[in-house]
Scaffold this active site. Structure first.
Site, short mmCIF file in Angstrom:
data_model
loop_
_atom_site.label_atom_id
_atom_site.label_comp_id
_atom_site.label_asym_id
_atom_site.label_seq_id
_atom_site.Cartn_x
_atom_site.Cartn_y
_atom_site.Cartn_z
N TYR A 1 5.58 -6.20 -8.87
CA TYR A 1 5.04 -5.09 -8.47
C TYR A 1 3.45 -5.00 -8.92
O TYR A 1 2.77 -4.29 -8.12
CB TYR A 1 5.90 -3.73 -8.70
CG TYR A 1 6.92 -3.75 -7.84
CD1 TYR A 1 6.87 -3.22 -6.49
CD2 TYR A 1 8.35 -4.06 -7.98
CE1 TYR A 1 7.90 -2.87 -5.51
CE2 TYR A 1 9.19 -4.16 -7.06
CZ TYR A 1 9.16 -3.54 -5.84
OH TYR A 1 9.85 -3.31 -5.07
N ARG B 1 1.70 -7.05 -6.40
CA ARG B 1 1.52 -6.24 -5.00
C ARG B 1 0.61 -4.96 -5.23
O ARG B 1 -0.32 -4.56 -4.46
CB ARG B 1 3.05 -5.61 -4.63
CG ARG B 1 3.79 -6.88 -4.15
CD ARG B 1 4.79 -6.22 -3.10
NE ARG B 1 4.56 -5.72 -1.82
CZ ARG B 1 4.60 -6.48 -0.75
NH1 ARG B 1 5.05 -7.83 -0.78
NH2 ARG B 1 4.34 -5.97 0.42
N GLN C 1 7.18 3.42 5.81
CA GLN C 1 7.86 2.59 4.83
C GLN C 1 7.02 1.92 3.67
O GLN C 1 7.41 1.35 2.69
CB GLN C 1 8.91 1.47 5.22
CG GLN C 1 9.72 2.04 6.43
CD GLN C 1 10.51 0.82 7.16
OE1 GLN C 1 11.47 0.28 6.80
NE2 GLN C 1 9.86 0.46 8.26
N ASN C 2 5.63 1.96 4.25
CA ASN C 2 4.87 1.08 3.05
C ASN C 2 4.72 1.82 1.91
O ASN C 2 4.26 3.17 1.97
CB ASN C 2 3.55 1.01 3.96
CG ASN C 2 3.68 -0.08 4.95
OD1 ASN C 2 5.03 -0.64 5.00
ND2 ASN C 2 3.01 -0.05 5.74
N ASP D 1 1.74 1.24 0.03
CA ASP D 1 0.48 0.90 -0.44
C ASP D 1 -0.72 1.92 -0.46
O ASP D 1 -1.63 1.66 -0.98
CB ASP D 1 0.01 -0.62 0.45
CG ASP D 1 0.12 -0.09 1.86
OD1 ASP D 1 -0.28 0.91 2.35
OD2 ASP D 1 0.31 -1.02 2.44
N HIS E 1 9.41 5.42 1.01
CA HIS E 1 9.64 4.47 0.05
C HIS E 1 8.93 4.64 -1.22
O HIS E 1 8.85 3.72 -2.02
CB HIS E 1 9.55 3.24 0.88
CG HIS E 1 10.87 2.81 1.85
ND1 HIS E 1 10.78 1.53 2.47
CD2 HIS E 1 11.82 3.47 2.22
CE1 HIS E 1 11.99 1.65 3.20
NE2 HIS E 1 12.24 2.82 3.12
N CYS F 1 9.51 10.92 -22.37
CA CYS F 1 10.48 10.37 -23.15
C CYS F 1 10.46 9.06 -23.71
O CYS F 1 11.38 8.63 -24.38
CB CYS F 1 11.70 10.66 -22.59
SG CYS F 1 12.20 9.47 -21.36
N CYS G 1 -1.17 -5.27 15.35
CA CYS G 1 -1.09 -3.83 15.77
C CYS G 1 -2.53 -3.27 15.46
O CYS G 1 -2.91 -2.27 15.99
CB CYS G 1 -0.17 -2.99 15.05
SG CYS G 1 -0.44 -3.16 13.14
P1 OAD Z 1 9.12 -6.60 7.29
O1 OAD Z 1 8.38 -7.65 6.43
O2 OAD Z 1 10.63 -6.62 7.20
O3 OAD Z 1 8.39 -6.68 8.53
C1 OAD Z 1 7.12 -6.85 8.69
C2 OAD Z 1 7.20 -6.77 10.50
O4 OAD Z 1 5.62 -6.76 10.75
C3 OAD Z 1 7.63 -7.84 11.19
O5 OAD Z 1 8.38 -7.72 12.28
C4 OAD Z 1 6.38 -8.74 11.58
O6 OAD Z 1 6.44 -9.41 12.80
C5 OAD Z 1 5.33 -7.46 11.69
N1 OAD Z 1 3.83 -7.72 11.65
C6 OAD Z 1 3.14 -8.64 10.68
N2 OAD Z 1 2.17 -8.68 10.99
C7 OAD Z 1 1.61 -7.79 11.98
C8 OAD Z 1 0.54 -7.22 12.62
N3 OAD Z 1 -0.69 -7.55 12.06
N4 OAD Z 1 0.75 -6.24 13.69
C9 OAD Z 1 1.58 -6.05 14.01
N5 OAD Z 1 3.02 -6.44 13.25
C10 OAD Z 1 2.96 -7.22 12.33
O7 OAD Z 1 8.62 -5.13 6.64
P2 OAD Z 1 9.19 -3.66 6.83
O8 OAD Z 1 9.74 -3.65 8.19
O9 OAD Z 1 8.17 -2.81 6.61
O10 OAD Z 1 11.67 -1.84 1.59
O11 OAD Z 1 10.38 -3.82 5.73
C11 OAD Z 1 11.12 -2.68 5.69
C12 OAD Z 1 11.38 -2.21 4.08
O12 OAD Z 1 12.07 -3.58 3.49
C13 OAD Z 1 10.08 -2.37 3.24
O13 OAD Z 1 9.64 -0.93 3.13
C14 OAD Z 1 10.84 -2.62 1.84
C15 OAD Z 1 11.32 -4.07 2.26
O14 OAD Z 1 12.23 -4.75 1.65
C16 OAD Z 1 12.03 -1.72 0.04
O15 OAD Z 1 11.34 -2.53 -0.75
C17 OAD Z 1 13.15 -0.91 -0.33
#
Ligand code: OAD
Length: 300
Positions: free
Chosen positions: A95, A98, A137-138, A140, A168, A203, A282
């Site tokens: 972390y 990140r 879900q980000n 950052d 998240h 604590c 995007c």
């Molecule tokens: P993922 O890493 O699962 O998916 C990222 C998505 O972004 C993929 O479908 C890629 O194709 C897409 N992608 C990458 N670059 C892109 C761009 N420039 N424009 C558009 N799309 C793009 O990430 P999340 O779906 O966010 O949770 O994952 C969900 C959750 O799973 C996260 O919040 C995290 C993770 O494990 C926890 O840590 C609890």
């Protein structure tokens, strides 16, 4: 509770595919017509459900696919309370990496487009008579930073700013692993050995990153559920749509008669059920779809 349906989710995916009647449209002009005022005079209620792909162009690695490894570890294997219990130093180091990446990153045009769309004053040109909310879900904080910059350029009243729900959590927060006390905006921490890890200011127990892990309850769920229930348009931005509950929002909007538009670099779970599918980065497709291509360039 956060659930990932990676493989088992295929069942969900295939059942959704059976209900598909037509391929999603890729027509931007047709999408823009959804933003026009409704015939019944009611506001369009639009939500954006965002994931790691939103921040990819800012240099923040995604979780799945090519970006999903950190050293030899799968990022998801470190995002659990069990991993932290087993090896807090390793999880903190992940972390920390990140966190420093997020600190050095800048919002990209997709964040800027969402920020402009978040102010009713700047949204009304492309989506008159609408409401908007970002569910991300980000962790950052790039969406928040884009919004802060946009607000400096377009000051507006609080009531004209769309909600931004970081379901998240936030990577710059730290949370006590015992009493749950949260400190926000904590500075850089050393994570070279177990003694140097952040501790609770209340604590003194070991603190953990202020993010929601698999098996834990996401934040703001009541507010999010209300927004999803009221929405008639869902933008699914840069998420693989494999982690619940976020992965369920688009189909909920569709079931209640709303439309779904997916913005993803690649194919993602359930995208053939969407009404619109804009494959590509995007940071290009979203400003275009929202009619904000020229404006994002001006927001620095
Ligand atoms: P993922 O890493 O699962 O998916 C990222 C998505 O972004 C993929 O479908 C890629 O194709 C897409 N992608 C990458 N670059 C892109 C761009 N420039 N424009 C558009 N799309 C793009 O990430 P999340 O779906 O966010 O949770 O994952 C969900 C959750 O799973 C996260 O919040 C995290 C993770 O494990 C926890 O840590 C609890």
């Amino acid at each position: 509770m956060i659930r990932s349906h990676a493989i088992a989710g295929g069942i969900t995916l295939s059942s959704r595919l059976h209900s598909v009647k037509m391929s999603p449209s890729t027509d931007f002009a047709e999408f823009k017509r959804l933003l026009e005022p409704r015939a019944d005079g009611k506001p369009n209620k639009i939500i954006a459900v965002c994931g790691a792909g939103l921040s990819a162009a800012s240099g923040i690695p995604t979780f799945r696919g090519a970006g999903g490894m950190w050293h030899k570890y799968d990022a998801m294997s470190l995002a659990t309370p069990e991993a932290f219990e087993r090896d807090p130093l390793l999880v903190w180091q992940f972390y920390h990496y990140r966190r420093e990446t997020a600190r050095a990153a800048q919002p990209n045009p997709a964040h800027k487009a969402l920020a402009l769309f978040s102010l009713s004053t700047t949204r009304k040109a492309s989506a008159p008579n609408s409401e908007f909310a970002i569910i991300t879900q980000n962790v950052d904080e790039l969406s928040k930073r884009a919004l802060a910059t946009t607000l400096e350029q377009h000051p507006t009243k609080a009531k004209d700013i769309a909600p931004l729900l970081e379901m998240h959590g936030r990577i710059f927060d730290i949370q006590c692993s015992k009493c749950g006390h949260v400190e926000t905006k904590v500075g850089r921490s050393q994570v070279s050995n177990i003694q140097s890890l952040p501790r609770c200011l209340k604590c003194s127990a070991l603190a953990r990153p202020g993010v929601v892990w698999f098996g834990e309850m996401p934040q703001h769920l009541d507010e999010i559920d209300q927004l999803v229930q009221g929405a008639n348009l869902c933008l699914v931005v840069g998420t693989s749509s494999t982690v619940y509950p976020a992965a369920s929002y688009a189909s909920k909007v569709q079931r209640q008669g709303g439309k779904v538009a997916v913005f993803n670099l690649d194919r993602s779970s359930g995208d053939m059920s969407a009404d619109f599918l804009f494959l590509g980065p995007c940071e290009e497709t979203l400003p275009k779809a929202l009619g904000l291509e020229r404006e994002v360039v001006r927001v620095e």
